[in-house]
Motif scaffolding. Sequence first.
Motif, PDB file in Angstrom:
ATOM      1  N   ILE A 190      45.582 -11.955  78.277  1.00 30.87           N
ATOM      2  CA  ILE A 190      46.643 -11.605  77.460  1.00 30.87           C
ATOM      3  C   ILE A 190      47.868 -12.564  77.857  1.00 30.87           C
ATOM      4  O   ILE A 190      48.920 -12.769  77.360  1.00 30.87           O
ATOM      5  CB  ILE A 190      47.093 -10.074  77.737  1.00 30.87           C
ATOM      6  CG1 ILE A 190      47.916  -9.408  76.487  1.00 30.87           C
ATOM      7  CG2 ILE A 190      48.015  -9.974  79.100  1.00 30.87           C
ATOM      8  CD1 ILE A 190      47.112  -9.402  75.508  1.00 30.87           C
ATOM      9  N   GLY A 191      47.803 -13.067  78.978  1.00 31.44           N
ATOM     10  CA  GLY A 191      48.931 -14.074  79.570  1.00 31.44           C
ATOM     11  C   GLY A 191      48.899 -15.285  78.599  1.00 31.44           C
ATOM     12  O   GLY A 191      50.022 -15.841  78.325  1.00 31.44           O
ATOM     13  N   PHE A 192      47.525 -15.700  78.293  1.00 34.74           N
ATOM     14  CA  PHE A 192      47.412 -16.665  77.475  1.00 34.74           C
ATOM     15  C   PHE A 192      48.100 -16.520  75.935  1.00 34.74           C
ATOM     16  O   PHE A 192      48.538 -17.311  75.440  1.00 34.74           O
ATOM     17  CB  PHE A 192      46.058 -17.031  77.251  1.00 34.74           C
ATOM     18  CG  PHE A 192      45.394 -17.880  76.134  1.00 34.74           C
ATOM     19  CD1 PHE A 192      45.726 -19.442  76.576  1.00 34.74           C
ATOM     20  CD2 PHE A 192      44.905 -17.640  74.983  1.00 34.74           C
ATOM     21  CE1 PHE A 192      45.372 -20.446  75.466  1.00 34.74           C
ATOM     22  CE2 PHE A 192      44.656 -18.606  74.044  1.00 34.74           C
ATOM     23  CZ  PHE A 192      44.768 -20.141  74.417  1.00 34.74           C
ATOM     24  N   VAL A 193      47.658 -15.294  75.394  1.00 36.79           N
ATOM     25  CA  VAL A 193      48.382 -14.957  74.045  1.00 36.79           C
ATOM     26  C   VAL A 193      49.738 -15.061  74.222  1.00 36.79           C
ATOM     27  O   VAL A 193      50.589 -15.508  73.156  1.00 36.79           O
ATOM     28  CB  VAL A 193      48.101 -13.551  73.890  1.00 36.79           C
ATOM     29  CG1 VAL A 193      48.875 -13.021  72.649  1.00 36.79           C
ATOM     30  CG2 VAL A 193      46.490 -13.191  73.553  1.00 36.79           C
ATOM     31  N   ALA A 194      50.539 -14.573  75.327  1.00 34.13           N
ATOM     32  CA  ALA A 194      51.751 -14.584  75.532  1.00 34.13           C
ATOM     33  C   ALA A 194      52.689 -15.865  75.523  1.00 34.13           C
ATOM     34  O   ALA A 194      53.426 -16.251  74.844  1.00 34.13           O
ATOM     35  CB  ALA A 194      52.461 -13.676  76.735  1.00 34.13           C
TER      36      ALA A 194
END
Length: 426
Positions: free
Chosen positions: A338-342
């Motif tokens: 989810i950090g990658f998405v953000a």
Amino acid sequence: MKGQKALLLSFKKYFKKYSFLLFLLIVLVCFSSVFLSILDNMYSSYDYKEKAMVKGDALLYAPFSSSDVFIDALKKASGMMDDCITDIRVRYPSLSIYLEGEGDERMYLDAVMSPSLCGKEVLVLSEYVPKGDVSICTERKGSLDYDLIVDDERALNLYINSHEALCSESVYKEIASYQNVSLENYYGRIEFDVKDGTDFGKLLRVLVEDCGLKEEGIENGYTKYLYIVDSKKTTRRSLSDWYYYDFKADVYRNDVIALFNERYKDIELVNEVDRFNTPVIFLYEFTKRAVPLLCMAFVFLAVSIYEVRRKEFKLYRDLGMSRAKLSLLLFVESCLLIGFVAVVSALVILLCSFILKFYAPLGPQLVKGKSVYFRDLYTLRGNYSMKGVWKRFSTYMSYISLFFVGVMFLFNFVMLSLDEKKEKKA
């Protein structure tokens, strides 16, 4: 601890399996944040321009020849309705002036009287100020005596409109004297402020029936409307409530009209809102149908990856890693996803913000030789505004993060518990 961090390296092998799902999440976050922030600012700009046209809580259009009749009627009506009217001002016409700077650069503005200014004050937006020493002039006379104030925040708080300059009464009178505009005349409009909760429909009826305006209109043969514009609290975003009385038909009506178009009748800025709102509506309809499928695909993907990694997790347990630590490890993997998405979404939004600085709305309409767009409420530069995009981004990322990380954690915890029970039974 270093060993547990090293176990995350095995996660690289499964990242590609998540790539399509992550791509959809990035598209959803970026599209929603950018489009909805632009729409928010369009609506805010429309709401602002409604207030900028009136510069008060309400406007009374009165087609008679004298303002005294209406001021007296408003005061009488206010007394009959618990002193609901707090201030009354005759609205005078805007006057044409121009600011002249270096190289004969000129910026033509509409001078509007503002009771909030005093002395020789003239308040303008910074984008309208030419370079170098500035003079304020009229066509019939050279430079005026003035104190130029460039304060965008104050000007916007006073609801300055596009290509306007707010003037004190003394400066306005000076300009009016050179343009043969008399402040003794009545120009058909009165602005007034009211207390919260004032019923404008009732106020109109009281003015007409109980304060003599009906008899005044009939005696003088007026067939036009008497109307009140409610600019304080509207029933729909970007529109104003209008309360009519028709002298000829002797009927009352209530309507909702875009006041901004009253001045620029050939401009239909709603089309620009529709152009941005339409893809959002399609996205909403698509999301309603696609979210359940995406959730199912997400669950099947998680099951598929877990099945592939089952032997890997068993090895970790055999090496002494507890279920809690293994669940925490998988939780960290979900946070990395989810950090990658953000991060990618934030970079895409930054790119969109940069591009839109050079991209103005389609179909600019020309009024008095000037371009009129949906304007950013704070800068009035004529570009699409993305102010508030990070608030939208934070909201959507929070929802997606809670769903994605929460579901992954619960799913992995349940599956690890079931596997542990099977191993104990075996």
